[in-house]
Structure formats: structure tokens, C-alpha cells
Design a protein around this motif. Structure first.
Motif, PDB file in Angstrom:
ATOM      1  N   GLY A 645     -18.370 -12.986  -8.690  1.00 52.71           N
ATOM      2  CA  GLY A 645     -17.419 -14.079  -8.585  1.00 52.71           C
ATOM      3  C   GLY A 645     -16.390 -13.891  -7.494  1.00 52.71           C
ATOM      4  N   GLY A 646     -16.739 -13.166  -6.437  1.00 51.14           N
ATOM      5  CA  GLY A 646     -15.803 -12.926  -5.348  1.00 51.14           C
ATOM      6  C   GLY A 646     -14.826 -11.800  -5.609  1.00 51.14           C
ATOM      7  N   PHE A 647     -15.011 -11.016  -6.698  1.00 51.80           N
ATOM      8  CA  PHE A 647     -14.120  -9.922  -7.048  1.00 51.80           C
ATOM      9  C   PHE A 647     -14.882  -8.597  -7.008  1.00 51.80           C
ATOM     10  N   ARG A 648     -14.166  -7.548  -6.695  1.00 46.58           N
ATOM     11  CA  ARG A 648     -14.643  -6.210  -6.998  1.00 46.58           C
ATOM     12  C   ARG A 648     -14.367  -5.980  -8.479  1.00 46.58           C
ATOM     13  N   LEU A 649     -15.357  -5.487  -9.201  1.00 44.94           N
ATOM     14  CA  LEU A 649     -15.252  -5.353 -10.652  1.00 44.94           C
ATOM     15  C   LEU A 649     -15.140  -3.893 -11.052  1.00 44.94           C
ATOM     16  N   PHE A 650     -14.306  -3.637 -12.065  1.00 43.57           N
ATOM     17  CA  PHE A 650     -14.154  -2.304 -12.644  1.00 43.57           C
ATOM     18  C   PHE A 650     -14.290  -2.427 -14.153  1.00 43.57           C
ATOM     19  N   GLN A 651     -14.956  -1.436 -14.749  1.00 38.74           N
ATOM     20  CA  GLN A 651     -15.260  -1.502 -16.176  1.00 38.74           C
ATOM     21  C   GLN A 651     -15.423  -0.087 -16.719  1.00 38.74           C
ATOM     22  N   SER A 652     -14.869   0.158 -17.915  1.00 38.47           N
ATOM     23  CA  SER A 652     -15.068   1.459 -18.557  1.00 38.47           C
ATOM     24  C   SER A 652     -16.535   1.613 -18.929  1.00 38.47           C
ATOM     25  N   LYS A 653     -17.073   2.829 -18.677  1.00 39.38           N
ATOM     26  CA  LYS A 653     -18.487   3.079 -18.925  1.00 39.38           C
ATOM     27  C   LYS A 653     -18.664   4.417 -19.624  1.00 39.38           C
ATOM     28  N   ASN A 654     -19.840   4.575 -20.217  1.00 38.86           N
ATOM     29  CA  ASN A 654     -20.222   5.847 -20.824  1.00 38.86           C
ATOM     30  C   ASN A 654     -21.095   6.639 -19.864  1.00 38.86           C
ATOM     31  N   LEU A 655     -20.731   7.902 -19.655  1.00 39.39           N
ATOM     32  CA  LEU A 655     -21.625   8.816 -18.955  1.00 39.39           C
ATOM     33  C   LEU A 655     -22.708   9.274 -19.922  1.00 39.39           C
ATOM     34  N   THR A 656     -23.815   9.713 -19.389  1.00 45.52           N
ATOM     35  CA  THR A 656     -24.840  10.278 -20.259  1.00 45.52           C
ATOM     36  C   THR A 656     -24.382  11.606 -20.819  1.00 45.52           C
ATOM     37  N   GLU A 657     -23.950  12.527 -19.956  1.00 43.84           N
ATOM     38  CA  GLU A 657     -23.555  13.847 -20.416  1.00 43.84           C
ATOM     39  C   GLU A 657     -22.507  14.442 -19.479  1.00 43.84           C
ATOM     40  N   ALA A 658     -21.680  15.311 -20.046  1.00 39.37           N
ATOM     41  CA  ALA A 658     -20.754  16.149 -19.289  1.00 39.37           C
ATOM     42  C   ALA A 658     -20.655  17.472 -20.029  1.00 39.37           C
ATOM     43  N   GLU A 659     -20.277  18.528 -19.334  1.00 37.30           N
ATOM     44  CA  GLU A 659     -20.190  19.843 -19.960  1.00 37.30           C
ATOM     45  C   GLU A 659     -18.996  20.606 -19.419  1.00 37.30           C
ATOM     46  N   ILE A 660     -18.419  21.445 -20.288  1.00 35.96           N
ATOM     47  CA  ILE A 660     -17.339  22.352 -19.910  1.00 35.96           C
ATOM     48  C   ILE A 660     -17.614  23.692 -20.575  1.00 35.96           C
ATOM     49  N   MET A 661     -17.518  24.757 -19.811  1.00 35.98           N
ATOM     50  CA  MET A 661     -17.711  26.101 -20.353  1.00 35.98           C
ATOM     51  C   MET A 661     -16.607  26.994 -19.824  1.00 35.98           C
ATOM     52  N   GLY A 662     -16.287  28.049 -20.563  1.00 35.78           N
ATOM     53  CA  GLY A 662     -15.198  28.894 -20.096  1.00 35.78           C
ATOM     54  C   GLY A 662     -15.041  30.161 -20.909  1.00 35.78           C
TER      55      GLY A 662
END
Length: 821
Positions: A645-662
Motif C-alpha cells: 500500500g505504498g508503505f514500508r511494513l514492520f511486524q513482530s515475528k517468530n524466529l524458528t530458533e535461537a540459542e545462548i550458552m555460557g
């Protein structure tokens, strides 16, 4: 029979440079988490000092050492056995948050840190940053007021807590068991945080690291920060009188802050039979006045004026030895005014800003009623019962005033924003102990909690052209005011939980298993104001339910060494901000943009693993933790959604996976073991290292903090306690190139300012001048180091001419005097 009301108290149980954009290795070439010269040397030293005790320690060996003249160190606040007995016993702190029951930290299969009132006073903790300054794996994102390349940040300060790379609304904050309001960052302009707490009224803080959804539900996917406020008995136990009071005055040179706090407690005459009072009461008040936080750079922070008033009152009724009823009323008001000089004479297109003033009021109050029951030897089917009812409204009000000009016109602008979070809820928890003849002991903890919240965010705008006398409600983004950044939202939460602590006394093993059911319902109420923001797109609601399990175990290899491990699942439901955050902007160069609600957004889920070891030997005391957390459907707020519609669109989305280790580690060496002349001296080393990855884009997670190492030289002997702390933080070396986690909104990593490594030196001390008077002083950044924190500059471009504005304070002093009478 002794009255036991310590569900939230501490018990001592005997337990045997200049800015730079250096060229960094990309994420694919970065060092392994567990490699590196410093980490290797640290572990080598720890192993050499403790290897023979890990391999050979046994109860017999402990008894054999009973005749030695060397002894373990004394830690601040700990008592030791009779001086004639050379084998001194150190006493452990108790955690309640980790299992919802009292358990020694050493016997808990999770990473938990406990700060009692002595710690809070010694650290002169005025806020999140003061308290967690040296805590491994914990950081406090904050920012000065100013302007980024994306949008201005009108107010400064700490807004959330980062635990092992997870922050914001993924970390649950509780005050006396009551969930605190969400952080609201939509648009990143006003940056409404979670700092609704007066630390002078807090007597205890616990940090539970890693997912705790099994016990605390949504928002605890990253951990829990639990605060407990003072009670009348905390003051009354210090005196034989029926009343007690305290007065504290402090100063902080980093923000020219002055504060004073007064507490007064009293009780009725003790009952002749039970020797306990029938009622106790506490009243406390704290006033703070401070300015903007100073920096070390050539560009001063925007001028700010802050003032806060906080009061709390508690009345405890003790009808008998087994029951305690606590009524609480609390109020906090924090006011601030910022002269946003960073926007003065800034020209965007044809418009030049001449003046910008921002005001913010943060307000929270609550009333609650709590009942605690305990009976060890009764005939009831439970030993402990607690229930609580509460009502907690909180609000943040923003007002910004601007004067702007073009070549032909002068204009004034006014923006008003109100964020409200009103919650009413209750909880019930019971505990039952069951003993078997074969040495097994069950401690069952079970209950439920529920709360309803009403959340809203309204905005209004008025622009007045002084040269023509024309007023308009269409703001610079092109949106017609008044409008809503989120729809009025009603949220219902309900959770029930069951936990079993199964102890095999003969084997020295304790297993802790738990299961929780949660129901979450978010109803978004549409309105004309919200439709103004979305160009006619209605909001979306959300409903979800599910179970989260947890299983952990801890084994006593001997009285000195414990090994533990746990697996837990976590989850977080999306907030109204995630689902329906609405903004429309047509007043930008290039294509206009807007956000779009996402009816397909799902809850986040995590699988969390942790392994650790804790040892308490005469020559060394240590704790080590390894963790791996994997996240599914991780929510990325307002990711790029293409055009329409003539706009740049932004929308919250789900990632498939993320990881943190430490890995996190702490080693304490009592120097008197190695040299008796060094009695009361000890060396403490802590470090935290972690890395995180977005598994979709194969990019690093920028919220994960760089390697941090803290060494402490401690002297602890009444009436003195002194810590010399040396903190080293390495340069971040895992910066995302692009993708949904890019800290610069999708731009290349070269745009991100990368702070250099730094080392700071702090000297903190406390002196008990008399039993009723205590003085604390902290000398911070003794070397006047010029440095930046990654959590502060994350998202700030390296091409800024005023990047020094984001530096931390140079040499600064904090001091306070407390008098009890």
C-alpha cells in the motif's frame, strides 16, 4: 514452640582510552566460548588450588583436619564457631525464590544469588546498576537521554535487567510476590522501563538465573528478580524496646544525588504466655533529589532534574504462634525534567528544533493483604500456608514541548503520552512434608495464582503555528491525534503448580521436580483512536495455555562438595506491544512506514540445561555453572515485513530458533589458610562468558554481554569491611551483520559503535562506628577510566560525533550514614 515466619527472610544454616571502531572477527570466526588465554589460566589456577580436595575429600579427611590450626575465611555477615575450635564453619544464605521454599543456596540445583540487607547497605544500592555491578551473567541496560539515528530517547536511566543475554519482559520482576509492570519500548522514544522500586525500602533481593516458568509462569523465561520489602520485625529485633527507628542519609557524586530515608517500627506489649506481641507496625519514607548521570566524555549529558518520594506502611497481626497477617500500603512518585539539548539547532529537512523539554512522572501504588501460617507438629495435612490479595495501579505520564522553525514559520509542539498498567490478583501456596521410614523425605509445594491487568497507552499531539495562529492535531508523522500506540488491553493470567523435593538422606541426593499449568488470555479492545494509528487495521487478541515441566537434582559427594544439574522448560506469551504496537509515519524522507499487527504470533518456548559444582573447603570455596538454552519461536519485535500500500511494513515475528550458552564461575581463597598472619583477608574471582546465535539468520545475538572478569581483594572483620574490586570487560567480538537481530535496524555491522575493552578499579568500605551507627563509602573508577558499556551503546552508530556522551562516569564517590535508635 518457636514462631517461624521466614519465608522471605535470611537464615544462617551451618553448611559443612578513546572511541574506536576496530575491525573485529565476524561471528563465524569468533573465538570459542571456552577457549581464550584468560579463561584457560583462570581454570588452571582454580584446578591446581582445589584438585586434591575434589579427589580426596571425604568425611574422614574432614575429621582428620579438625586438629589443624588453619581455618576457613570469614565472609561478611557470617559467624564462626568457637574460636577454640580451629575448623570454623561458614554459614549459608537461604533462597526462597529458587524453589518457593526455604533452601540453602548450596543445596539448590540452579544458579541463584541472594543479597540481604547487609549487602544492600554495603553496596549503597540506589538502583539496579549499583546492586548488580559485580554479579556474573547479569547486566543492566541503560542509556543517557539523547538522539540515536533511529529516534530520540527523551529520558535516561536503567530500564530492565539482562540475565544471561535475556532482558526486558522476558525477565520477571516481583516485589513481595507481586509481578511488576511490563517494560514498554515501542518506538524507542520514551523508553518506559521497570524501575518502579525504591531500594531503601527493600531488605532482600534474589536473582534466579535461567528459565523459572515452572514456578512463575510467563515472563520468567530468562529468570526472576525478586524483591522483598522491610517488615516491622527487621527493626524491632535490633532493640529490646517496643519501638525502633533508623535514619539514613546518602550522596552520589555521579549524579549529584542526595537522599534521606527514615523508618519507624513499634509493637504492642508482649503476651505473657507466648512472649510474642499481638501486633507490629512499620512506616518508612524516602526522598531523593538528583541530576543527570555524568559521563567522562567531551559532550555532557542532557541536563536533568529528578525528584522522588516513596512511602510504605505495614501492619502485622500475630493472633497466635502459628499465624501472621500482614497489611501493606505503598506509594512511589518519581518526577523528572530533561532539557534535550542534543536536539537544539538540529535540522531535519526544512525544520530546525530550537528547544525541547521533556517531563515524565512515574507513579505506582499498591495495597495488599497477606496471611502466613506455619505449624511443624500439627495434625493438619499441610505444614505451611500462604495467601495474598493485592491491587497495584502504575502509570507513566510523558509531556514533551518543542519550539521549531522553518524559513517562514515558527511553531510550538506538544506531545502527551500516558501508559497505565493496573493489576489485581491473588495467590495461594501450601507446603506439605512427608517422611518415609526408608529415609525418603518429600516436601510438596503446590498452589495457584491469578491476576487480571488493564493496560493502555494513549498519545495526543498539538502543533501551533505562531506566525499564522493555526493549530493542528496531525503530528509530524502524518497521524491524526489523539491515537493509541496499543489498543486498550485486558490480560488474564492463571497458573497452578506442583513441586516435589524428594530427599534421599542416606544417599545424599535430592531430586526436585515440578509441573505448572498456565492459561493466558489477552483481549484487545478496538477504538477509533487505534484505527487512526493503523489506517483501519483492527487489533488482534491472543489466547494460549500449556504445561511447563522442570527436573533437577543435587548430590552431596561429601560434606564439602556438591554437584547439580537441571532441565527446565520456559515460555513467554506476547504482550500487547508485541501483537499490536501501532505507528504510522509519512513525514520521513523516502517511503513512509507503518507497523502491522500479527494475528499469527506465537508464544516463545525454551529448553534450558544447566550443570554445576559447588565446593566449600578450607583453602578454596567455589561455584561453577555451565548452561545451554535453546529458544523456539523467539519473538523479534517489528521486523521488516516488506512493503504494501505504498508503505514500508514492520511486524513482530517468530524466529524458528535461537540459542545462548555460557559459563559462570566464582572462586574464593581465604588467605589465612596459606598464611595465618593474613587472617580475615580473602581473594575472590568471578567471571562470566556467553555467546548467543540467531539460528535463522546465523547471526549473533547482540543482547549477550562480552566476557567479564572481576577480582576482589576483601578484608572482613568487625567493625570493618573493605573490598577492592578490579573489573575487566573485553571488547564485544560477535556483532550481527544483518538480519532481524541487527542492532542498527538492519544495517551493516560497521554502523554499530564497538566499545573497546576496559578495566576499572573500585574501593568499597563499611565501618560499624557503633552498634547503632554505620558508615559506608565507595570510590568508583579510581583510575578515571574512559569507557563504554556494551548494554548502553548497543544500537548506537559509530559515526556519531558525540559518542563520548555515552561513556560511564569517571572517578565518583558514593557514601551514606545510617543511624539506628
Amino acid at each position: 514452640m518457636k514462631l517461624k515466619y521466614a519465608a522471605l527472610s535470611v537464615r544462617a544454616l551451618p553448611l559443612t582510552t578513546s572511541p574506536t571502531n576496530r575491525s573485529l572477527p565476524k561471528h563465524g570466526m569468533s573465538r570459542s566460548l571456552f577457549s581464550g588465554r584468560k579463561v584457560f589460566l583462570f581454570h588452571a589456577i582454580a584446578f591446581l588450588l582445589s584438585a586434591r580436595f575434589l579427589l580426596a575429600a571425604s568425611p574422614e579427611a574432614d575429621n582428620a583436619n579438625a586438629g589443624t590450626t588453619n581455618a576457613a575465611s570469614r565472609v561478611p555477615g557470617a559467624r564462626v564457631a568457637d574460636a577454640t575450635q580451629p575448623d570454623k564453619v561458614r554459614l549459608s544464605k537461604i533462597t526462597v525464590t529458587a524453589t518457593r521454599t526455604e533452601r540453602a543456596v548450596e543445596d539448590t540445583p540452579a544458579s541463584v544469588s541472594v543479597y540481604d540487607e547487609t549487602d544492600l547497605q554495603f553496596k549503597s544500592a540506589n538502583g539496579f546498576r549499583d546492586l548488580f555491578r559485580y554479579e556474573p551473567g547479569v547486566e543492566v541496560p541503560a542509556s543517557p537521554s539523547g538522539a540515536s539515528s533511529i529516534s530520540p530517547r527523551y529520558n535516561s536511566g536503567a530500564r530492565s535487567v539482562n540475565i544471561r543475554g535475556i532482558e526486558g519482559n522476558r525477565v520477571r520482576m516481583d516485589l513481595d510476590g507481586i509481578r511488576q509492570p511490563d517494560q514498554f519500548t515501542f518506538g524507542s522514544v520514551y523508553n518506559i522501563g521497570r524501575d518502579y522500586i525504591e531500594f531503601e525500602h527493600v531488605k532482600r533481593v534474589e536473582i534466579l538465573k535461567g528459565s523459572a516458568s515452572t514456578l512463575y509462569g510467563s515472563d520468567a523465561i530468562g529468570g526472576v528478580v525478586a524483591y522483598s520489602t522491610s517488615e516491622p520485625d527487621d527493626l524491632l529485633t535490633l532493640t529490646p524496646n517496643l519501638y525502633s527507628s533508623s535514619y539514613k542519609q546518602g550522596f552520589d557524586s555521579a549524579n549529584l544525588g542526595l537522599y534521606e530515608s527514615a523508618k519507624f517500627a513499634f509493637e504492642t506489649t508482649k503476651d505473657d504466655a507466648s512472649k510474642h506481641p499481638k501486633a507490629q507496625a512499620l512506616v518508612a519514607y524516602t526522598r531523593r533529589d538528583f541530576q543527570e548521570r555524568q559521563n567522562k566524555g567531551d559532550f555532557p549529558a542532557n541536563p536533568e532534574q529528578h525528584a522522588s518520594n516513596a512511602a510504605i506502611g505495614k501492619v502485622s497481626f500475630l493472633p497466635n504462634l502459628w499465624n501472621k497477617i500482614i497489611a501493606t500500603a505503598e506509594y512511589l512518585l518519581r518526577e523528572s525534567t530533561t532539557d534535550v539539548k542534543t536536539l537544539r539547532d538540529v535540522r531535519v529537512g526544512p525544520v530546525t528544533t530550537r528547544m525541547s523539554i521533556f517531563e515524565q512522572d512515574v507513579e505506582r501504588w499498591r495495597v495488599s493483604l497477606r496471611h502466613e501460617f506455619h505449624d511443624d507438629g500439627g495434625d493438619l495435612w499441610f505444614n505451611d500456608l500462604q495467601w495474598q490479595l493485592y491491587h497495584q495501579p502504575s502509570s507513566t505520564s510523558d509531556l514533551s514541548r518543542e519550539a521549531v522553525s522553518t524559513a517562514t514559520q515558527n511553531r510550538t509542539r506538544r506531545r502527551i503520552g500516558d501508559y497505565d498498567d493496573i493489576v489485581t490478583g491473588g495467590a495461594l501456596q501450601l507446603m506439605t512434608e512427608v517422611n518415609h521410614f526408608d529415609g525418603q523425605k518429600h516436601r510438596l509445594t503446590y498452589g495457584f495464582e491469578g491476576a487480571g491487568a488493564a493496560v493502555s497507552r494513549d498519545k495526543d499531539y498539538l502543533q501551533f503555528t505562531t506566525t499564522t495562529g493555526v493549530a493542528t492535531a496531525v503530528d509530524v508523522t502524518g497521524a491524526l491525534n489523539p491515537l493509541k500506540e496499543i489498543p486498550d488491553t485486558d490480560v488474564l493470567r492463571f497458573g497452578s503448580f506442583l513441586q516435589d523435593e524428594l530427599e534421599f538422606a542416606d544417599a545424599g541426593i535430592t531430586l526436585i521436580g515440578g509441573l505448572r499449568y498456565d492459561f493466558y488470555d489477552l483481549v484487545a479492545n478496538n477504538s477509533a483512536r487505534y484505527m487512526n494509528s493503523t489506517r483501519g487495521v483492527p487489533p488482534t487478541g491472543f489466547r494460549d495455555q500449556g504445561f511447563t515441566p522442570r527436573l533437577g537434582g543435587i548430590g552431596k559427594i561429601n560434606e564439602r562438595l556438591r554437584l547439580y544439574g537441571q532441565y527446565s522448560q520456559g515460555f513467554r506469551n506476547p504482550t500487547s506491544e508485541d501483537l499490536n504496537g501501532a505507528i504510522l509515519n509519512t513525514g520521513v524522507a523516502g517511503p513512509p512506514y507503518r507497523t502491522v499487527p500479527n494475528p499469527d504470533l506465537r508464544s516463545e518456548h525454551s529448553h534450558n540445561f544447566e550443570w554445576g559444582a559447588r565446593g566449600d573447603y578450607e583453602p578454596v570455596r567455589f561455584s561453577q555453572a555451565l548452561y545451554y538454552n535453546r529458544y523456539e519461536s523467539f519473538i523479534v519485535p517489528f521486523a521488516n515485513a516488506g512493503t504494501g500500500g505504498g508503505f514500508r511494513l514492520f511486524q513482530s515475528k517468530n524466529l524458528t530458533e535461537a540459542e545462548i550458552m555460557g559459563i559462570e564461575s566464582k572462586i574464593e581463597l581465604p588467605l589465612e589458610y596459606y598464611q595465618p598472619a593474613l587472617e580475615n583477608l580473602s581473594l575472590i574471582f568471578t567471571f562470566a562468558a556467553a555467546k548467543g546465535n540467531d539460528m535463522d539468520s546465523h547471526q549473533p545475538l547482540p543482547t549477550v554481554q562480552p566476557f567479564k572478569f572481576v577480582s576482589t581483594f576483601r578484608y572482613a572483620a568487625n567493625p570493618w569491611n573493605v573490598d577492592l574490586n578490579i573489573t575487566h570487560v573485553e571488547q564485544p567480538n560477535r556483532i550481527p551483520d544483518n538480519g532481524p537481530f541487527s542492532v542498527t535496524g538492519g544495517g551493516p555491522a560497521a554502523e554499530q559503535f564497538i566499545p573497546p575493552a576496559f578495566t576499572t578499579v573500585d574501593l568499597v568500605g563499611g565501618w560499624d562506628i557503633t552498634p547503632w551507627c554505620k558508615w559506608t563509602v565507595g570510590l568508583y573508577n579510581l583510575t578515571d577510566e574512559n569507557y563504554w558499556l556494551w548494554s548502553t551503546v548497543r544500537g548506537i552508530e559509530g559515526t556519531r560525533f558525540d559518542i563520548n556522551r555515552y561513556t560511564e562516569p569517571g572517578f565518583n564517590v558514593k557514601t551514606a550514614v545510617t543511624i539506628r535508635f
